[in-house]
Design an enzyme around this catalytic site. Structure first.
Site, PDB file in Angstrom:
ATOM      1  N   GLU A  61     -17.649  39.498 -53.196  1.00  0.00           N
ATOM      2  CA  GLU A  61     -17.383  40.419 -51.958  1.00  0.00           C
ATOM      3  C   GLU A  61     -17.115  42.021 -52.471  1.00  0.00           C
ATOM      4  O   GLU A  61     -17.400  42.782 -51.797  1.00  0.00           O
ATOM      5  CB  GLU A  61     -15.976  39.981 -51.397  1.00  0.00           C
ATOM      6  CG  GLU A  61     -15.899  38.705 -50.559  1.00  0.00           C
ATOM      7  CD  GLU A  61     -16.773  38.975 -49.240  1.00  0.00           C
ATOM      8  OE1 GLU A  61     -16.615  39.891 -48.589  1.00  0.00           O
ATOM      9  OE2 GLU A  61     -17.547  37.809 -48.937  1.00  0.00           O
TER      10      GLU A  61
ATOM     11  N   SER B 173      11.496  -7.792 -22.768  1.00  0.00           N
ATOM     12  CA  SER B 173      12.400  -8.483 -23.299  1.00  0.00           C
ATOM     13  C   SER B 173      13.035  -8.239 -24.668  1.00  0.00           C
ATOM     14  O   SER B 173      14.049  -8.548 -25.261  1.00  0.00           O
ATOM     15  CB  SER B 173      11.612 -10.033 -23.617  1.00  0.00           C
ATOM     16  OG  SER B 173      11.348 -10.662 -22.415  1.00  0.00           O
TER      17      SER B 173
END
Length: 732
Positions: free
Chosen positions: A162, A428
């Protein structure tokens, strides 16, 4: 004479002409060319520069011998000189213009003495109980790292690709800009950019992503300020922690975790090169999207690093031979359901924070992975057959510490957390609260109630098999999940007492105090149900499920630590023993027989809601409580998925691994109320009934367990029962 008169009438000259001596007593008043206005320039502009005399009518001046004096040539500057002069003038104006432009754009920025690097949004690192990273939350996706923590080749990868002149320029690199322009002119498209790392950082810190000349000027101004304020290494560290790598990852730590599943300090040279090349175009070069492009870019980074002498050629050769590859997808893992829960409750424990924090959870990564596999494998194998598309699993220690939490089949497909947020009818599996209310009012496991038709107003509940047992013990009724007995008990104690009992144990969802509450018609979450069952497993102490153990700042300061907590005693120890004995029977002769694990005392309860929309099983040992829910998000009925088949299978797969290697412990108080061995043997023979009753369980419309007549069960061939059990599974 004429000539003499002409000379006498000439213009006066007060100087002695060059080369002549004035005669004594004479005064020469004629003006020389230099004496005239404009000097030589004026003279040269007339008649080729010849000087006119007034006495001869403008005749050219002659020399001593009478020959005419040659006219001087017009002086002209060279072309090169004029070009240089023009360039200098233009350059000065350009400098003035640029200075004005810079001054204008600088005026749009905050005053230099008020500039400051904005604080990075805090990251929340979420760790498992063993300290390993589970997920990052926050805007950045990763914590701040010091450049000293990183391997030297990692920051060098960014410099090489870069900004190779990073350590020599002053923030703006004219050489780099010129090189980029030259290369861009010789290639198609934009081959290189001229921005330095400092300029990129300035843009990330202070400016918007807008691309314009104005932004570039401000970027350069801010880059100069950064270079003046910070050292090169400080600038590089800021850059590495702020640059965007795609996929929501800001900073090199977040990127390393996102793409390679490891901290930045542990990345290899090949991985560092891939990260360095990624910032040019994160969406196009992300290794989990376009691996070939990412590897090709990484090779360019390695070549640049070698050219600059950042790494030895041999290391580059190895990195090229073994290019980096992304780790398995972490974004789709179930750990994100845990992370989401942490973020939902974090504000309750810590106030506002502006720097990174570390949250250590109670979750065991191995148990989390086991739970995820158990759920997804079962759904992949049998989900289509039973028309079940979603599920959830919650597992916690009896004190409420969550050890595993699965909020759905696939986090990448759906982030909705069914374990903590989805409210469904428990069926249940809600009955233990009804039985507990009855036990607290004098009933025991051996108390007898009538299993017979019952009608409340216009409502007439039925058993799963549409058959009735007659007089049965509560132990058997709960194990076999008889609806009529549960409704009778609910009417005896009153629906309000059932609601109050459930709420005392930790159910916080609204509950309807009506007759059907005994069959679990009010909606609850899996997390609530598992937490409430925790009171049975720990001997009667109310549980508040929790996932956060500690919260610390990045420097290790403790911001929160989980202390002793809970709801206090919510069940009498004797009542706990009775409930554990009754729910243990579910594994011995009831609807959860397939979930039994040898050597362990286990207890639990299956549940199936109306029309098979929800299938539940919540079971526990003395050390771990685990609940499983299965169903469909839109409430579509399943194809006979009941609590006794898929949920029990998932539960056993998980618990067999979770309990492996542990020393079995008894359930609190159960031994006092344990069923006699011979009676248990008789009950185990009389569980499912013959083929006719099994078919009634499979095709019945009320999702409750089959309750065939005991005498008929004894008369039925055992082989027939086993055949249908293996073929269809015994549901509720």
């Amino acid at each position: 004479m004429a000539n003499g008169r002409g000379r006498d009438r000439g213009e006066p000259n007060f100087d002695v002409p060059e080369g002549r001596v004035a005669a004594p007593g004479t005064l020469d008043l004629r003006l020389s060319r230099q004496d005239r206005a404009g000097g030589g320039v004026a003279a040269s502009g007339r008649d080729g520069g010849a000087k006119r005399g007034s006495g001869n009518g403008g005749a050219p001046k002659r020399g001593p011998a009478g020959s005419p004096v040659r006219k001087p040539k017009k002086r002209r500057g060279s072309l090169l000189g004029r070009l240089v002069y023009g360039c200098v003038v233009l350059g000065l104006w350009a400098v003035i213009g640029i200075a004005g432009l810079v001054a204008y754009h600088a005026s749009q920025l905050p005053p230099i003495d008020q500039l400051a690097v904005p604080k990075r949004p805090p990251n929340i690192a979420i760790l498992a109980s063993d300290g390993s990273l589970m997920a990052n939350r926050g805007e950045t996706g990763g914590r701040v790292v010091s450049i000293k923590e990183l391997p030297t080749y990692l920051p060098r990868a960014f410099v090489a690709i870069e900004d190779r002149r990073f350590y020599s320029h002053f923030g703006v690199d004219p050489v780099g800009i010129a090189r980029a322009v030259a290369q861009n002119l010789t290639r198609r498209g934009v081959a290189q950019g001229g921005s330095t790392l400092t300029q990129q950082l300035a843009k990330n810190l202070f400016l918007t992503p807008e691309r314009s000349a104005s932004r570039k000027i401000q970027e350069a101004i801010l880059a100069l300020w950064l270079e003046h304020t910070y050292s090169k290494d400080e600038i590089l560290e800021l850059y590495l922690n702020r640059v965007y790598f795609g996929a929501g990852a800001y900073g090199v730590e977040a990127a390393a975790q996102r793409y390679f599943g490891k901290p930045a300090k542990s990345v290899s040279l090949a991985e560092a090169a891939m990260l360095g090349g990624l910032v040019q175009a994160p969406s196009r070069l992300a290794p989990n999207r376009n691996l070939p492009a990412a590897q090709a870019r990484a090779a360019q980074v390695l070549a640049a690093m070698q050219e600059l002498g950042f790494v030895p050629a041999q290391d580059v050769k190895v990195a090229l031979a073994q290019p980096a590859k992304p780790a398995g997808s972490r974004g789709g893992g179930s750990a994100n359901y845990v992370a989401d829960l942490v973020m939902d409750v974090l504000d309750d424990f810590v106030g506002k924070f502006e720097s990174d924090i570390v949250v250590q959870t109670t979750v065991d990564t191995s148990l989390q992975a086991t739970a995820e596999r158990a759920l997804t494998d079962e759904l992949n194998k049998q989900g289509t057959r039973y028309n079940v598309h979603q599920g959830a699993l919650v597992s916690m220690k009896p004190d409420g510490a969550i050890r595993a939490l699965i909020g759905g089949r696939d986090y990448a497909q759906s982030q909705f957390n069914r374990a903590t947020t989805a409210k469904r009818q428990p069926g249940s599996s809600f009955k233990p609260f009804v039985y507990l209310a009855a036990v607290e009012r004098g009933a025991t496991p051996d108390s007898v109630r009538e299993d017979a038709p019952i009608k409340i107003g216009n409502w007439q509940p039925e058993n799963y098999s549409h058959r009735y047992e007659g007089p049965v013990t509560l132990r058997s009724a709960l194990a076999q999940s008889l609806n009529t007995v549960a409704v009778r008990l609910g009417q005896e104690v009153g629906p309000k007492a059932v609601v109050q009992t459930a709420q005392r144990l930790g159910i916080s969802s609204p509950l309807q105090a009506n007759g059907s509450i005994a069959l679990g018609t009010s909606e609850v979450t899996p997390l609530e149900m598992v937490g409430a069952y925790g009171a049975f497993a720990n001997g009667g102490t109310g549980v508040i499920p929790y996932v956060i153990a500690t919260v610390k700042s990045a420097d290790g300061k403790v911001l929160y630590r989980r202390g002793e907590g809970g709801l206090g005693r919510v069940i009498d120890p004797n009542a706990v023993g009775m409930m554990n004995a009754m729910m243990h029977e579910t594994f011995v002769s009831g609807t959860a027989r397939k979930g039994d694990i040898a050597g362990w005392d286990l207890a639990g309860k299956t549940g199936t809601s109306q029309d098979f929309r929800d299938a539940w099983f919540i079971g526990y040992s003395g050390t771990l409580v685990t609940g499983v829910w299965l169903g469909n998000d839109d409430g579509e009925p399943t194809k006979k998925a009941s609590g006794g088949n898929l949920p029990v299978e998932i539960w056993k797969t998980y618990m067999s691994v979770a309990l492996k290697g542990q020393t079995p412990v008894p359930l609190p108080g159960m031994n006092r109320w344990r069923k006699a061995p011979e009676a248990a043997t008789t009950a185990s023979v009389a569980t499912a009934g013959g083929p006719e009753e099994i078919l009634g369980q499979i095709f019945g419309t009320n999702p409750q367990p089959a309750q065939p007549q005991p005498r008929r069960r004894q008369a039925q061939p055992q082989d027939d029962r086993n055949f249908f059990e293996k073929l269809f599974g015994v549901g509720e």
